[in-house]
Design a protein around this motif. Structure first.
Motif, short mmCIF file in Angstrom:
data_model
loop_
_atom_site.label_atom_id
_atom_site.label_comp_id
_atom_site.label_asym_id
_atom_site.label_seq_id
_atom_site.Cartn_x
_atom_site.Cartn_y
_atom_site.Cartn_z
N ASP A 129 0.83 -1.22 0.00
CA ASP A 129 0.00 0.00 0.00
C ASP A 129 0.86 1.26 0.00
OD1 ASP A 129 0.93 -0.03 2.63
OD2 ASP A 129 -1.05 0.11 3.57
N ASN A 242 -5.89 -4.48 -3.57
CA ASN A 242 -5.54 -4.03 -2.21
C ASN A 242 -5.82 -5.15 -1.22
OD1 ASN A 242 -4.95 -1.45 -3.12
ND2 ASN A 242 -6.97 -0.61 -2.58
N LEU A 285 -6.74 1.58 3.01
CA LEU A 285 -7.08 0.89 1.77
C LEU A 285 -8.56 0.60 1.66
CD1 LEU A 285 -4.24 -1.82 1.63
CD2 LEU A 285 -4.47 0.23 0.19
#
Ligand code: NAD
Ligand code: DAU
Length: 345
Positions: A129, A242, A285
């Motif tokens: 991320d 993600n 996320l």
């Protein structure tokens, strides 16, 4: 499936290998350079009939080409993974993250072509991320721009660009995962949670960067490993996914308090030290794309952290061995001057 797992002697890679062997009939070749972060002990209890460890570099073209012929998929965990080390010395980050990823992609493309059209040869790039850079508000979605802040995350972003280029140009069957901050057993004690657990056990100072209000979305290593498996099995080629934590953001101060409470150690161990340059204040996320494939984080943070603290308490020999060799040198470089100028937190 036969899988080449690169970086499989590290923290998340070895967890992926362990859980994949338990959940499937797969056989696995681990290719790992065994840097300071790679540890064969992480694989020592696994069935040698189903997993083989090869010591080597993902940037070694002939070796990678040879191993690629033995498998049906490559999952690339190999990377230099610590942001602070990337600030002290970025070279290895770029060698592995750019040149190494290039060699792996070429090996996958060559082997796919050798087997002929119609053959399935999948490549999964384990990314982070951190490629999004700081996210002051909202949650990052996979199509958001990527703006890495550190040499580590810039190298990871470069690796992702290469994967995308091999997918677009040569139709390589490839997916990317972008995992959140991961914690759990067998994480190298350079990272926040195991550093603070092991320092607190030793009654040593806990160096909290800046105001300690940086926020992270924590993901248990079992959940991260399973997410990579879901993307390997069911991810749509060409997409990034993600991998979010339990959805609750926690400031580093709160994580530190939870560790100390579980160990029964005082807050006075915590020292406020000069911040990491370019420190990303917050990551968050949106995990809906991966949830649509049927994955969700299962380990709540409180339970996962408690089990992690217990693991480090019960496995002192593991982390004492890891906190040796060049550890003291690294610790002095990273924390010596910081702790000298530190204040109560
Ligand atoms: P780690 O440092 O524990 O493991 C990395 C492994 O890669 C080590 O075993 C190391 O020996 C090996 N390696 C390094 N360079 C190599 C090379 N050139 N050739 C072969 N092997 C090499 O890291 P980790 O925390 O397990 O992270 C694994 C992957 O997941 C990394 O790609 C990282 O960027 C990514 N990631 C980590 C996190 C996290 O919070 N730890 C979160 C998201 C993504
Ligand atoms: O977000 C995913 C990333 O998470 C992964 O891509 C990286 O491989 C992994 O190392 C991790 O990066 P971070 O930089 O977020 O993790 P780290 O454990 O180094 O730091 C977590 C937070 O704690 C961060 O805000 C910095 C802070 N910190 C860290 C250390 C080591 C401190 O305050 N003091 C410390 O001594």
């Amino acid at each position: 499936m036969r899988i080449l797992v690169t970086g499989g002697a590290g923290f998340i890679g070895s967890t992926f290998v362990r859980r994949r062997l338990a959940a499937t009939q797969d056989t696995i070749v681990v290719l790992d350079k065994l840097t300071y972060a790679g540890n064969p002990a992480n694989l020592a209890d696994l069935d040698p009939g189903r997993v083989r460890l090869v010591r080597g570099d993902i940037a070694d073209g002939p070796l990678v080409d040879e191993l690629a012929r033995e498998v049906d998929a490559i999952v690339n965990f190999a990377a230099e993974s610590h942001v602070d080390r990337s600030i002290l010395d970025p070279d290895a980050f770029l060698r592995t993250g750019v040149l190494g990823v290039h060699r792996l992609l070429e090996a996958a493309r060559t082997e796919r072509d050798r087997r002929g059209t119609g053959s399935r040869y999948r490549f999964v790039q384990v990314s982070t991320d951190e490629v999004y850079g700081p996210v002051p508000e909202g949650r990052s979605r996979e199509d958001d721009p990527i703006r890495p802040s550190s040499p580590y995350s810039a190298a990871k972003a470069a690796g992702e660009h290469l994967v995308r280029a091999w997918h677009e140009t040569w139709g390589l069957d490839a997916c990317i995962t972008r995992g959140a901050n991961t914690y759990g057993p067998r994480q190298h004690p350079e990272k926040l949670i195991p550093l603070f657990i092991t320092n607190a056990i030793l009654d040593a100072p806990l160096p909290l960067y800046g105001d300690g209000m940086q926020r992270r979305d924590w993901l248990h290593v079992d959940d991260h490993a399973d997410a990579v498996g879901v993307v390997l099995d069911r991810g749509v080629s060409g997409l990034a996914y993600n991998v979010s934590g339990d959805g609750e953001e926690r400031p580093n101060r709160a994580v530190t308090e939870a560790i100390l409470a579980q160990l029964g150690k005082p807050w006075s161990l915590v020292r406020s030290v000069p911040d990491r340059p370019g420190h990303d204040r917050r990551y968050a996320l949106d995990g809906s794309r991966l949830r649509a494939l049927g994955w969700e984080a299962r380990v709540p943070f409180a339970a996962g952290l408690a089990a992690t603290v217990d693991w480090y308490r019960e496995n002192a020999a593991w982390w004492q061995a890891v906190r040796s060799g060049d550890w003291d040198d690294y610790y002095r470089r990273q924390y010596g001057w910081r702790l000298e100028g530190s204040a109560p937190a």
